[in-house]
Design a protein around this motif. Sequence first.
Motif, short mmCIF file in Angstrom:
data_model
loop_
_atom_site.label_atom_id
_atom_site.label_comp_id
_atom_site.label_asym_id
_atom_site.label_seq_id
_atom_site.Cartn_x
_atom_site.Cartn_y
_atom_site.Cartn_z
N GLY A 1 13.14 -0.46 -2.21
CA GLY A 1 13.93 -0.82 -3.36
C GLY A 1 15.41 -0.90 -3.02
N HIS A 2 16.20 -1.20 -4.00
CA HIS A 2 17.65 -1.25 -3.84
C HIS A 2 18.16 0.17 -3.58
N ARG B 1 19.20 2.27 -6.68
CA ARG B 1 18.09 2.65 -7.56
C ARG B 1 17.29 3.79 -6.95
N VAL B 2 17.05 3.73 -5.64
CA VAL B 2 16.29 4.77 -4.95
C VAL B 2 17.05 6.10 -5.02
N ASP C 1 17.01 7.48 -8.65
CA ASP C 1 15.70 8.05 -8.97
C ASP C 1 15.51 9.40 -8.29
N THR D 1 26.78 -0.30 -3.70
CA THR D 1 25.93 0.88 -3.92
C THR D 1 26.72 2.01 -4.54
#
Length: 54
Positions: free
Chosen positions: A1-2, A5-6, A9, A35
């Motif tokens: 994933g991006h 986002r990782v 999460d 990022t």
Amino acid sequence: GHPARVLLDAAADAQLLVVGSHGTRGYPGMALGSTGHALLHGSECPIALVRLRN
């Protein structure tokens, strides 16, 4: 994933998110890359962005 986002999460229940940053190569006036920017706007916990000393 991006990457953002990782990281978001993975830090969902964290008290502090610490990430390294190399800044935006080629854009000396900008302190954050995409990022880092996404993390600052999407994190529920405090963030420490650590840059390497040049």
